[in-house]
Design a protein around this motif. Structure first.
Motif, PDB file in Angstrom:
ATOM      1  N   ASP A  56      11.960  20.502  -8.924  1.00  0.00           N
ATOM      2  CA  ASP A  56      12.561  19.280  -9.446  1.00  0.00           C
ATOM      3  C   ASP A  56      11.508  18.189  -9.643  1.00  0.00           C
ATOM      4  O   ASP A  56      11.229  17.772 -10.768  1.00  0.00           O
ATOM      5  N   TRP A  68      18.806  15.614  -5.924  1.00  0.00           N
ATOM      6  CA  TRP A  68      17.668  16.242  -5.253  1.00  0.00           C
ATOM      7  C   TRP A  68      18.076  16.923  -3.953  1.00  0.00           C
ATOM      8  O   TRP A  68      17.749  18.084  -3.715  1.00  0.00           O
ATOM      9  N   ALA A 119      22.414  21.843 -10.340  1.00  0.00           N
ATOM     10  CA  ALA A 119      21.280  21.280 -11.067  1.00  0.00           C
ATOM     11  C   ALA A 119      21.670  20.725 -12.428  1.00  0.00           C
ATOM     12  O   ALA A 119      21.082  19.737 -12.892  1.00  0.00           O
TER      13      ALA A 119
END
Length: 329
Positions: A191, A201, A279
């Motif tokens: 990331d 995150w 994600a």
């Protein structure tokens, strides 16, 4: 030469080719048979044109699982909720294809080719990427390559706990600690550095860590129950089968069945699906994958705790049953 070394030599000569053959079958065969199998696809728009397109797609022998929607807004929502991989919206100006390269770049390309081939002569298909893959990983290569290192990390954690003879709570604590640190490190790489995933995150770190924990706990749990051979069995299950069956580089619906279904029931496949959901899709359709990983992790940690309790009295038995020094003398 004694009989035992001869047997060991024969075992090595026979075992290695068998393992290599299984690995080639597990990795090469699904890759060579990539094709849509009940791939969820939406159709929205006017009834006559939509019905005609549905009939054409259903003639492909079960390649697509058709979902009907009233309009393009409902179809886009279904894509964002991971109900379908894409949708064809019939409009007065012609068909519009909605894809989601974040769900699978390979599926997005496949849908583009399939719908374009079935478009009426002279009509141009307008393609819109409703949920695009990130700019840091437009082809999904980094995400696809991330599952194997996670599987290796889990197998390594389970093997280390076994070789260091950690038992009970210490073994479980070590597995949880390794999984948490690997999840943080992996999220920092994929990331923060590569930009291959773009969700929350800490949620991504949790998904990565839970995948490692499910694999590591399974390996350590098998070793605690059946001995060191459990490490080999766990590695075979997670790396040689779980990784190629995960469908992370393509999609579970593109793999030969029932391999795609089996892959989603193993930690590597469930981990890949969970990571995509958190994600790129705000956690949509993440529940099943999270539950699968949680069950593997819970079962593995339980086996580690139970195995540690079973072995502790056994290890102490010779000491308690040893003769008194005076009697031994």
């Amino acid at each position: 030469m004694s009989t035992t070394p001869n047997r060991r030599m024969v075992a090595v000569v026979l075992l290695i080719p068998v393992v290599v053959t299984i690995a080639l079958w597990a990795f090469a065969w699904p890759a060579a048979r990539i094709a849509p199998r009940d791939l969820p696809l939406g159709i929205a728009g006017s009834a006559p044109a939509a019905d005609r397109l549905q009939q054409q797609l259903e003639q492909d022998g079960g390649a697509f699982e058709i979902h009907r929607f009233d309009d393009g807004v409902a179809a886009r929502t279904a894509i964002e909720d991971r109900v379908v991989y894409g949708a064809v919206v019939i409009t007065p100006k012609g068909p519009q294809l909605l894809t989601a390269s974040a769900a699978s770049p390979m599926v997005a390309q496949l849908l583009r080719e399939a719908v374009t081939a079935r478009a009426l002569a002279g009509s141009q298909v307008q393609v819109t990427d409703a949920v695009a893959a990130p700019a840091g990983d437009p082809r999904g290569s980094a995400l696809g390559a991330s599952i194997l290192p996670l599987a290796i990390a889990g197998v390594a954690a389970g093997s280390a706990v076994t070789m260091l003879r950690l038992r009970g709570g210490r073994a479980a604590g070590a597995l949880i600690g390794v999984a948490a640190l690997v999840g943080i490190a992996a999220a920092a790489l994929t990331d923060s550095w590569l930009g291959a995933i773009t969700g929350d995150w800490w949620t991504e770190a949790g998904a990565l860590g839970l995948t490692v924990l499910a694999i590591g706990a399974t390996v350590a749990g098998l070793a605690a129950l059946i001995g060191p051979s459990g490490v080999g069995l766990g590695a075979l299950l997670m790396v040689l089968l779980g990784n190629p069956f995960s469908g992370i580089t393509s999609a579970p619906e593109l793999l030969p069945q029932p391999l795609g279904t089996i892959g989603q029931l193993l930690p590597p496949g469930a981990g890949g699906s969970l990571l995509r959901s958190v994600a790129f899709f705000d956690g949509s359709a993440a529940g099943g994958a999270a539950l699968t990983l949680g069950l593997w992790a819970a079962a593995g940690l339980t086996a580690v705790l139970v195995g540690g309790r079973r072995r502790t009295p056994t290890a102490a038995a010779p000491a308690s049953g040893a003769p008194e020094p005076a009697l031994a003398g």
